[in-house]
Scaffold this active site. Structure first.
Site, mmCIF file in Angstrom:
data_model
loop_
_atom_site.group_PDB
_atom_site.id
_atom_site.type_symbol
_atom_site.label_atom_id
_atom_site.label_comp_id
_atom_site.label_asym_id
_atom_site.label_seq_id
_atom_site.Cartn_x
_atom_site.Cartn_y
_atom_site.Cartn_z
ATOM 1 C CG ASP A 83 -1.919 1.019 1.332
ATOM 2 O OD1 ASP A 83 -2.354 1.483 0.264
ATOM 3 O OD2 ASP A 83 -2.320 1.380 2.465
ATOM 4 C CG HIS A 84 -0.486 4.853 0.393
ATOM 5 N ND1 HIS A 84 -0.932 5.869 -0.419
ATOM 6 C CD2 HIS A 84 -1.548 4.444 1.120
ATOM 7 C CE1 HIS A 84 -2.220 6.067 -0.193
ATOM 8 N NE2 HIS A 84 -2.631 5.212 0.728
ATOM 9 C CG ASP A 105 0.549 7.693 -3.223
ATOM 10 O OD1 ASP A 105 0.247 8.523 -4.117
ATOM 11 O OD2 ASP A 105 0.265 7.861 -2.023
ATOM 12 C CG HIS A 182 -5.353 8.364 3.780
ATOM 13 N ND1 HIS A 182 -4.944 9.031 2.656
ATOM 14 C CD2 HIS A 182 -5.331 7.041 3.455
ATOM 15 C CE1 HIS A 182 -4.665 8.149 1.707
ATOM 16 N NE2 HIS A 182 -4.908 6.942 2.154
ATOM 17 N N GLY A 183 -7.821 8.855 7.523
ATOM 18 C CA GLY A 183 -8.085 9.204 8.918
ATOM 19 C C GLY A 183 -9.563 9.498 9.092
ATOM 20 C CG HIS A 210 -6.552 4.719 -0.860
ATOM 21 N ND1 HIS A 210 -5.281 4.436 -0.434
ATOM 22 C CD2 HIS A 210 -6.700 4.061 -2.028
ATOM 23 C CE1 HIS A 210 -4.674 3.646 -1.306
ATOM 24 N NE2 HIS A 210 -5.517 3.412 -2.297
ATOM 25 C CB ALA A 212 -13.979 5.515 2.419
ATOM 26 C CG ASN A 232 -6.775 0.791 0.320
ATOM 27 O OD1 ASN A 232 -7.175 -0.133 -0.379
ATOM 28 N ND2 ASN A 232 -5.586 1.341 0.162
ATOM 29 C CG ASP A 234 -4.354 1.821 8.524
ATOM 30 O OD1 ASP A 234 -4.370 0.974 9.438
ATOM 31 O OD2 ASP A 234 -3.381 2.577 8.346
#
Ligand code: G3H
Ligand code: 13P
Ligand code: ZN
Length: 285
Positions: A83-84, A105, A182-183, A210, A212, A232, A234
């Site tokens: 990832d990334h 990325d 993100h977050g 990503h 979400a 994705n 995390d």
């Protein structure tokens, strides 16, 4: 069993569901992801970032995932993904270790530079049977932007540019920016659904979302309808793990670290289950 990420996502696209790509950093998270997917008969992607290469050791974490997928989950397809990857070197390292799918990325770079490096990576990866994801537009990170007066237009994927980018680079999957970040709770107030539909119309490869993992199920269903085939995840599972650890530490005077970590793992499994059910991939293994 180990599976081809490209095939998993093409099947998801055809079947109008999405596969979860969950970030792992350790044994407990990896087992939580694969066990939950197995219990729900769901395909799944397990992914790691550069920072996790530094934390866990790139080879160590790769072989941990691979062994768990091969020996404890013979019944479901498991994709293993970088990832990334933010540089050529880290992507090359992942390919050498055995990752069957990598993300390059270059979303922080100028379009031409992103395009050139992505194409270079695709050419090498494809000659080795490895799939490549790239990002166009920019999915910002928590802390990277001020919440007031965000010019979301500057972050979004342009549908015409996406079409050209996919043609020029030959990538297998595309990460899109439609107001996601993100977050937790950094998103645009509403995702730009029309933009997603416009990208999906011009681009035939699977689209990835990503940032979400805090979205409610209504939004998830809407973007799957409009062309998202992979989410994705995390932050949602990291917070669940931390919540479980806290609970484990508070509720018992425990000297057995395995018992504390097991509470973290159980909380993580619940969060993963919720996501897999929302993505509609349960029963698709
Ligand atoms: O976008 C991916 C992850 O949320 C970033 O996680 O801290 O491992 O780089 P990281
Ligand atoms: P979240 O941290 O918002 O779940 O996003 C995960 C992600 O996009 C990993 O690439
Ligand atoms: Zn991401």
């Amino acid at each position: 069993m180990i599976a081809d990420v490209k095939v998993l996502l093409e099947e998801a696209k055809a079947g109008k569901y999405a596969v979860g790509a969950f970030n792992t950093i350790n044994l407990e998270t990896t087992r939580a992801i694969i066990e939950t997917a197995s219990e729900l008969s769901s395909p799944v992607i397990v992914q790691v970032t550069e920072k996790t290469f530094d934390y866990a050791g790139a080879r160590a974490i790769f072989h941990l995932i691979k062994n768990i997928a091969e020996f404890y989950a013979k019944d479901i397809p498991v994709g293993i993904h970088l990832d990334h990857g933010k540089s050529f070197e880290v992507v090359e390292r992942a390919m050498d270790i055995g990752f069957g799918s990598v993300m390059y990325d270059g979303s922080r770079k100028e379009y031409v530079d992103n395009c050139m490096m992505t194409k270079k990576i695709v050419d090498i990866a494809h000659s080795r049977g490895i799939a490549v994801q790239a990002e166009l537009g920019n999915v910002p990170y928590l802390g990277e932007m001020q919440m007031e007066n965000i010019k979301w237009e500057e972050y979004m994927t342009d549908p015409d540019q996406a079409e050209a980018f996919v043609k020029e680079t030959g990538i297998d999957t595309l990460a899109v920016a439609i107001g996601n970040a993100h977050g937790f709770f950094r998103e645009r107030s509403e995702p730009d659904y029309e933009r997603l539909s416009a990208v999906a119309k011009r681009v035939s490869i699977p689209l990835v979302l990503h940032g979400a993992s805090d979205w409610h199920n209504g939004r998830i269903t809407e973007v799957i309808e409009r062309g998202i085939s992979c989410f994705n995840v995390d932050t949602a599972i990291r917070l669940a793990f931390i919540g479980g650890l806290r609970e484990g530490l508070l509720s018992q005077d425990e000297a057995d670290l395995r018992k504390v970590l097991a509470t973290g793992k159980e909380y993580t499994k619940s969060a993963i289950k919720e996501k897999i059910l929302a993505f509609g991939s349960a029963g698709k293994a």
